[in-house]
Design a protein around this motif. Structure first.
Motif, PDB file in Angstrom:
ATOM      1  N   PRO A   1      21.174  19.456  -6.148  1.00  0.00           N
ATOM      2  CA  PRO A   1      20.368  20.427  -6.625  1.00  0.00           C
ATOM      3  C   PRO A   1      20.629  20.537  -8.408  1.00  0.00           C
ATOM      4  O   PRO A   1      19.390  20.834  -9.013  1.00  0.00           O
ATOM      5  N   ALA A   2      21.764  20.434  -8.785  1.00  0.00           N
ATOM      6  CA  ALA A   2      21.880  20.369 -10.306  1.00  0.00           C
ATOM      7  C   ALA A   2      20.934  19.209 -10.919  1.00  0.00           C
ATOM      8  O   ALA A   2      19.954  19.391 -11.852  1.00  0.00           O
ATOM      9  N   GLU A   3      20.981  18.143 -10.122  1.00  0.00           N
ATOM     10  CA  GLU A   3      20.049  16.966 -10.770  1.00  0.00           C
ATOM     11  C   GLU A   3      18.457  17.390 -10.773  1.00  0.00           C
ATOM     12  O   GLU A   3      17.761  16.858 -11.500  1.00  0.00           O
ATOM     13  N   ALA A   4      18.123  18.018  -9.572  1.00  0.00           N
ATOM     14  CA  ALA A   4      16.799  18.595  -9.341  1.00  0.00           C
ATOM     15  C   ALA A   4      16.306  19.326 -10.419  1.00  0.00           C
ATOM     16  O   ALA A   4      15.293  19.605 -10.872  1.00  0.00           O
ATOM     17  N   ARG A   5      17.419  20.473 -10.672  1.00  0.00           N
ATOM     18  CA  ARG A   5      17.004  21.366 -11.685  1.00  0.00           C
ATOM     19  C   ARG A   5      16.837  20.898 -13.122  1.00  0.00           C
ATOM     20  O   ARG A   5      16.067  21.098 -13.794  1.00  0.00           O
ATOM     21  N   ASP A   6      17.325  19.819 -13.121  1.00  0.00           N
ATOM     22  CA  ASP A   6      17.353  19.083 -14.714  1.00  0.00           C
ATOM     23  C   ASP A   6      16.285  18.248 -14.717  1.00  0.00           C
ATOM     24  O   ASP A   6      15.333  18.290 -15.518  1.00  0.00           O
ATOM     25  N   MET A   7      15.808  17.391 -13.477  1.00  0.00           N
ATOM     26  CA  MET A   7      14.649  16.765 -13.521  1.00  0.00           C
ATOM     27  C   MET A   7      13.326  17.472 -13.622  1.00  0.00           C
ATOM     28  O   MET A   7      12.471  17.100 -14.086  1.00  0.00           O
ATOM     29  N   LEU A   8      13.431  18.875 -13.068  1.00  0.00           N
ATOM     30  CA  LEU A   8      11.937  19.492 -13.102  1.00  0.00           C
ATOM     31  C   LEU A   8      12.199  20.765 -13.999  1.00  0.00           C
ATOM     32  O   LEU A   8      11.217  21.657 -14.179  1.00  0.00           O
ATOM     33  N   ALA A   9      13.436  20.703 -14.982  1.00  0.00           N
ATOM     34  CA  ALA A   9      13.346  21.577 -15.937  1.00  0.00           C
ATOM     35  C   ALA A   9      13.128  23.097 -15.401  1.00  0.00           C
ATOM     36  O   ALA A   9      12.477  24.162 -15.864  1.00  0.00           O
ATOM     37  N   LEU A  10      13.963  23.320 -14.401  1.00  0.00           N
ATOM     38  CA  LEU A  10      13.984  24.837 -13.744  1.00  0.00           C
ATOM     39  C   LEU A  10      14.743  25.770 -14.792  1.00  0.00           C
ATOM     40  O   LEU A  10      15.560  25.240 -15.308  1.00  0.00           O
ATOM     41  N   LYS A  11      14.464  27.016 -14.556  1.00  0.00           N
ATOM     42  CA  LYS A  11      15.251  27.828 -15.338  1.00  0.00           C
ATOM     43  C   LYS A  11      16.757  28.070 -14.945  1.00  0.00           C
ATOM     44  O   LYS A  11      17.436  28.816 -15.781  1.00  0.00           O
ATOM     45  N   GLY A  12      16.759  27.835 -13.610  1.00  0.00           N
ATOM     46  CA  GLY A  12      18.434  28.093 -13.540  1.00  0.00           C
ATOM     47  C   GLY A  12      18.556  29.420 -12.439  1.00  0.00           C
ATOM     48  O   GLY A  12      17.905  30.285 -12.560  1.00  0.00           O
ATOM     49  N   VAL A  13      19.543  29.200 -11.660  1.00  0.00           N
ATOM     50  CA  VAL A  13      19.777  30.178 -10.538  1.00  0.00           C
ATOM     51  C   VAL A  13      20.391  31.431 -11.023  1.00  0.00           C
ATOM     52  O   VAL A  13      19.809  32.590 -10.518  1.00  0.00           O
ATOM     53  N   GLY A  14      20.625  31.576 -12.438  1.00  0.00           N
ATOM     54  CA  GLY A  14      21.241  32.786 -13.135  1.00  0.00           C
ATOM     55  C   GLY A  14      20.150  33.595 -13.427  1.00  0.00           C
ATOM     56  O   GLY A  14      20.072  34.804 -13.750  1.00  0.00           O
ATOM     57  N   GLU A  15      18.587  33.058 -13.178  1.00  0.00           N
ATOM     58  CA  GLU A  15      17.675  33.848 -13.686  1.00  0.00           C
ATOM     59  C   GLU A  15      16.787  34.474 -12.583  1.00  0.00           C
ATOM     60  O   GLU A  15      15.516  34.753 -12.799  1.00  0.00           O
ATOM     61  N   VAL A  16      17.070  34.310 -11.272  1.00  0.00           N
ATOM     62  CA  VAL A  16      16.251  34.694 -10.255  1.00  0.00           C
ATOM     63  C   VAL A  16      16.725  36.386 -10.042  1.00  0.00           C
ATOM     64  O   VAL A  16      17.642  36.858 -10.538  1.00  0.00           O
ATOM     65  N   ALA A  17      15.879  37.021  -9.310  1.00  0.00           N
ATOM     66  CA  ALA A  17      15.892  38.360  -9.158  1.00  0.00           C
ATOM     67  C   ALA A  17      16.386  38.794  -7.672  1.00  0.00           C
ATOM     68  O   ALA A  17      16.011  39.813  -7.144  1.00  0.00           O
ATOM     69  N   PHE A  18      17.428  37.775  -7.190  1.00  0.00           N
ATOM     70  CA  PHE A  18      17.880  38.183  -5.922  1.00  0.00           C
ATOM     71  C   PHE A  18      19.124  37.650  -5.883  1.00  0.00           C
ATOM     72  O   PHE A  18      19.781  37.125  -6.739  1.00  0.00           O
TER      73      PHE A  18
END
Ligand code: KMH
Ligand code: ZN
Length: 317
Positions: free
Chosen positions: A300-317
């Motif tokens: 998951p960390a590699e996917a977040r990096d490859m896809l430039a995701l905002k990170g799990v800390g930024e979700v509203a759940f």
């Protein structure tokens, strides 16, 4: 040429698992997750087997009817997040029978890292599935399937722009751009040229839906060639094959340099025949193929990096 003993870096392949969807119905498989607990267990099992992204729909827990009610998503989002670190991707496609406001409600409420975005309106025929069954658990199942003879899965330009604005721009989500045919690639490239879609683009080739391109390697190669010409190096792609060709088509996608999607949303069976007993079984199968081909499942960390995701800390759940 690489010699024996020389070290090499394995390409990382993102496995997405779409655990329940809105196409298949409870009669078709006892393994299709329905309740929030079943959906959460399926998601965590898929993540433990190697899926970096979990693509999520919800269902009414009593009837199994496809649902986009935020409370049905709430019932599994936090539990999944507490039990694994996979990227949680909320569908904005819902089911083709739902109006857009209904489809978008869970993603607007949850502000996830990732959402699906379907890149064009189309026929989305699931009615041939009804021919295979007679003893239905629920009356709504054949009714919903037959209704797809006369339903347009509506994803107009205005709908796409609304999703880009409200869920991308305002909500901070990035997208799994679902493309079922060449016109959808042209639309994706149009918005990229206009600056409405920033890279890295994650393009999901959806093959095998009745109304879109069929699940053949020839179609995949042609579509990838079109995407290369239209998007250059601004994109990476993933491949899903709906139905029994899920694993062969995903394998072709991996060989062509892409990522892969499996899960009971897209196929209820295993290639050797018989029902898949879990989403994790399909993830394990494609992961084995990827590893046999000298690649590795992305974390998951590699996917977040490859896809430039905002990170799990930024979700509203
Ligand atoms: N069930 C797939 C064929 C969405 O969720 O946005 C299409 C899909 C749509 O995944
Ligand atoms: Zn979906």
């Amino acid at each position: 040429m690489q010699s024996a003993g020389e070290s090499r870096t394995a390409r990382k392949v993102i496995i997405t698992c779409a655990v329940t969807g809105s196409i298949h119905t409870p009669t078709m498989s006892p393994h299709l997750p329905i309740t929030p607990e079943e959906i959460a267990d399926a998601a965590v099992g898929a993540a433990e087997a190697g899926a970096a992204i979990i693509h999520l729909h919800a269902r009414d827990p009593d009837s199994g009817y496809p649902s986009a009610a935020p409370e049905h998503f709430d019932a599994f989002l936090k539990p999944i997040k507490a039990r694994c670190d996979a990227v949680l991707n909320i569908s904005t496609g819902g089911s083709s029978a739902m109006p857009l406001d209904v489809r978008l409600a869970p993603a607007i409420a949850a502000r996830p890292e990732m959402c699906s975005l379907n890149m064009g309106s189309m026929n989305f025929g699931t009615f041939p599935l009804a021919e295979k069954y007679s003893d239905w658990k629920h009356n709504w199942e054949p009714e919903l399937l037959h209704a797809t003879r006369d339903v347009i899965f509506k994803n107009s330009f205005a709908d796409i722009e609304r999703i880009l604005d409200e869920i991308g721009e305002a909500g901070g989500a990035r997208f799994e751009f679902e493309c079922y045919d060449i016109g959808h690639l042209e639309t994706l490239a149009f918005y990229h040229r206009r600056g409405r879609i920033a890279g890295p683009i994650f393009l999901q080739f959806v093959l095998g839906v009745l109304g879109g391109a069929g699940a053949t390697v020839e179609n995949l190669v042609h579509l990838k060639g079109c995407a290369d010409r239209l998007l250059g190096d601004a994109y990476s792609f993933s491949v899903l094959g709906a139905g029994a060709r899920q694993l062969p088509i995903a394998t072709a996608g991996a060989i062509l340099g892409g990522h892969v999607r499996v899960g009971l949303e897209d196929s209820l069976v295993m290639p050797a025949g018989g029902l898949a007993r879990s989403n994790a079984e399909q993830v394990t199968a494609i992961r084995g193929i990827i590893e046999a081909l000298g690649m590795e499942a992305a974390t998951p960390a590699e996917a977040r990096d490859m896809l430039a995701l905002k990170g799990v800390g930024e979700v509203a759940f």
